[in-house]
Enzyme design. Structure first.
Site, PDB file in Angstrom:
ATOM      1  N   GLN A  63      15.440  25.987 -39.859  1.00 34.70           N
ATOM      2  CA  GLN A  63      14.648  26.739 -38.877  1.00 34.70           C
ATOM      3  C   GLN A  63      14.264  28.149 -39.344  1.00 34.70           C
ATOM      4  OE1 GLN A  63      15.035  27.727 -34.139  1.00 34.70           O
ATOM      5  NE2 GLN A  63      16.429  26.292 -35.026  1.00 34.70           N
ATOM      6  N   SER A 108      21.423  34.049 -29.615  1.00 37.41           N
ATOM      7  CA  SER A 108      20.817  32.721 -29.564  1.00 37.41           C
ATOM      8  C   SER A 108      19.649  32.686 -30.537  1.00 37.41           C
ATOM      9  CB  SER A 108      20.349  32.413 -28.136  1.00 37.41           C
ATOM     10  OG  SER A 108      19.931  31.075 -28.044  1.00 37.41           O
ATOM     11  N   GLU A 109      19.565  31.597 -31.303  1.00 41.78           N
ATOM     12  CA  GLU A 109      18.594  31.522 -32.410  1.00 41.78           C
ATOM     13  C   GLU A 109      17.148  31.668 -31.956  1.00 41.78           C
ATOM     14  OE1 GLU A 109      19.643  27.666 -33.896  1.00 41.78           O
ATOM     15  OE2 GLU A 109      18.192  26.628 -32.650  1.00 41.78           O
ATOM     16  N   ASN A 110      16.890  31.398 -30.663  1.00 34.39           N
ATOM     17  CA  ASN A 110      15.512  31.494 -30.175  1.00 34.39           C
ATOM     18  C   ASN A 110      15.171  32.904 -29.681  1.00 34.39           C
ATOM     19  OD1 ASN A 110      17.403  30.792 -28.129  1.00 34.39           O
ATOM     20  ND2 ASN A 110      15.747  30.303 -26.730  1.00 34.39           N
ATOM     21  N   GLY A 111      15.885  33.908 -30.180  1.00 32.94           N
ATOM     22  CA  GLY A 111      15.450  35.276 -29.966  1.00 32.94           C
ATOM     23  C   GLY A 111      16.124  36.014 -28.833  1.00 32.94           C
TER      24      GLY A 111
END
Lengths: 223, 223
Positions: A103, B47-50
């Site tokens: 990712q 969290s990897e989504n920002g």
């Protein structure tokens, strides 16, 4: 005068060619430009290469493009979704190609393209199947794998608000891949909840400056 | 001999997170760790989504559709939390800015190799998501997993059988039977459940185990 706004979704996706590489933003369904992807189905371009984190949700948007047979290849980190079998079905039927990329590597490859860089050495994936065939290099005692830049012909994006210059603001975790993809394509198209007067967006709050954006279309929706 | 429940494994891992730590919790078992942070410690979840400052899941129906966690479930933001785009989210992961990455595992080897991204099931397309980034980049990688598979095969191996996520990265493993440290001395048992004994633990472990001189009973509260 600069006015990047267009009146319709059809106008927003006009001219996208067969075989184009298209960056599609979103993490799962959040921040995903479903209305633009639906318009691209109508527009008719085929043989597309899609770059996205996932491979679509439900049966519309990116999943709809796959179901309609318009996608030749998906470059993504995680194609499976709990609410869609569109990619799985096409994959099992041998109708779609998959390039699996970690990712953060997808994201950084696009950032490199945006920044005019020729690639980067990353510690991610070293010693794994996903680094097979790639150049390895030791730098200061640590192993790295070389990753190439990844550029789009087109980016399909979703933001919260825009002005006619294409300055963008986002909402919460819907920002995700949008700012990076906005910078990494020749033609960056964004759907927004609303278009506001030039000067109405707080300059301190603008995340994507308008220089990266080519077309803006308002689609409404909840705040 | 009483093996730990999944919640007890998460509780044990939570006790080792120091006040002020920045931590990413992987999907599945590691996600439960957030429920057991000792009172008085401020831990910032990434969290990897920002997202930095990821909070608990909101009550059903009260979530914001634009605010999700890495597992794509509804999430919340704690006071002091922040949003940023994907490339920065993975810069934090890859660049060693997180103190701990807590991950699930199919297998861990005695040299700290981690396998947690694919079982090579031919019925599904593979997905890697952020697993390789999270395994390669944090200051310290710790694993939470059951000590054996459902059919009794050891997960702590001399060598991983499944494809690697990253080589030589895991420093500590929390299982339902023991807390293990992996280092130059090999796999050292720091804690194990009472009434088990080293020979019985070794029988469930492929890697050669050594008992720490100051080993302690692994005895979490009922949860």
């Amino acid at each position: 005068m600069i006015d990047k706004t267009v009146a319709s979704l059809a106008e927003a996706v006009a001219g996208i060619k067969d075989g184009a590489t298209i960056l599609v933003a979103g993490f799962g369904a959040v921040g995903a430009p479903d209305e633009l992807a639906d318009a691209l189905i109508e527009q008719g371009a085929r043989d597309l290469v899609i770059v996205s984190n996932n491979a679509g949700n439900r049966s519309n948007g990116l999943a709809g493009l796959i179901i309609a047979g318009r996608v030749r290849k998906v470059i993504c980190s995680y194609p499976r979704s709990t609410d869609s079998t569109a990619f799985d079905d096409a994959f099992k039927a041998g109708k779609i190609e998959l390039e699996l990329v970690p990712q953060g590597t997808i994201s950084e490859r696009m950032r490199c393209a945006a920044a005019g860089l020729g690639g980067f050495y990353s510690p991610v994936g070293v010693g794994t199947k996903l680094a097979e065939g790639k150049e390895l290099r030791e730098i200061d005692g640590r192993a790295y794998v070389f990753e190439k830049p990844l550029k789009g012909d087109v980016a399909l994006l979703k933001a919260d608000r825009a002005d006619r210059w294409g300055n963008l603001t986002y909402r919460k975790s819907a920002r995700n891949f949008n700012p990076t993809m906005a910078m990494a394509a020749d033609l960056s198209i964004v759907q927004v909840r609303e278009i506001v007067q030039l000067g109405a967006l707080d300059p301190e709050a603008i995340v994507t400056p308008g220089i990266f954006i080519d077309r803006v279309v308002a689609v409404g929706g909840r705040r | 001999m009483k093996p730990l429940s999944r919640r007890q494994i998460a509780w044990r891992a939570a006790q080792d997170l120091e006040d002020g730590s920045y931590v990413n919790l992987g999907i599945g078992l590691p996600t439960l760790v957030a429920d057991f942070i000792p009172d008085g410690r401020e831990i910032v979840f990434h969290s990897e989504n920002g997202i930095l400052g990821l909070g608990k899941a909101p009550p059903p129906g009260e979530g914001d559709p634009d605010l999700i966690n890495a597992g794509k479930g509804a999430a919340s933001l704690v006071p002091g939390g922040a949003f940023f785009h994907h490339t920065d989210a993975f810069l934090m992961i890859r660049g060693g800015h997180l103190d701990y990455s807590l991950l699930g595992a199919f297998e861990v080897s005695e040299t700290g190799d981690l396998a947690n991204w694919t079982t090579e099931d031919p019925d599904y397309p593979p997905g890697v998501g952020g697993a390789m980034d999270l395994a390669a980049g944090a200051k310290e990688v710790r694993v939470l997993c059951e000590h054996t598979t459902k059919d009794g095969q050891p997960r702590i191996r001399q060598r991983c059988h499944y494809p690697l996520t990253a080589a030589g990265v895991v420093r500590r493993v929390y299982t339902n039977l023991a807390v293990l440290d992996i280092g130059p001395a090999g796999v050292v048992v720091r804690e194990m459940v009472e009434g088990l004994g080293l020979a019985a633990l070794q029988a469930k472990t492929e890697a050669r185990l050594q008992l720490a001189d100051d080993w302690r009973p692994l005895a979490p509260p009922p949860l």
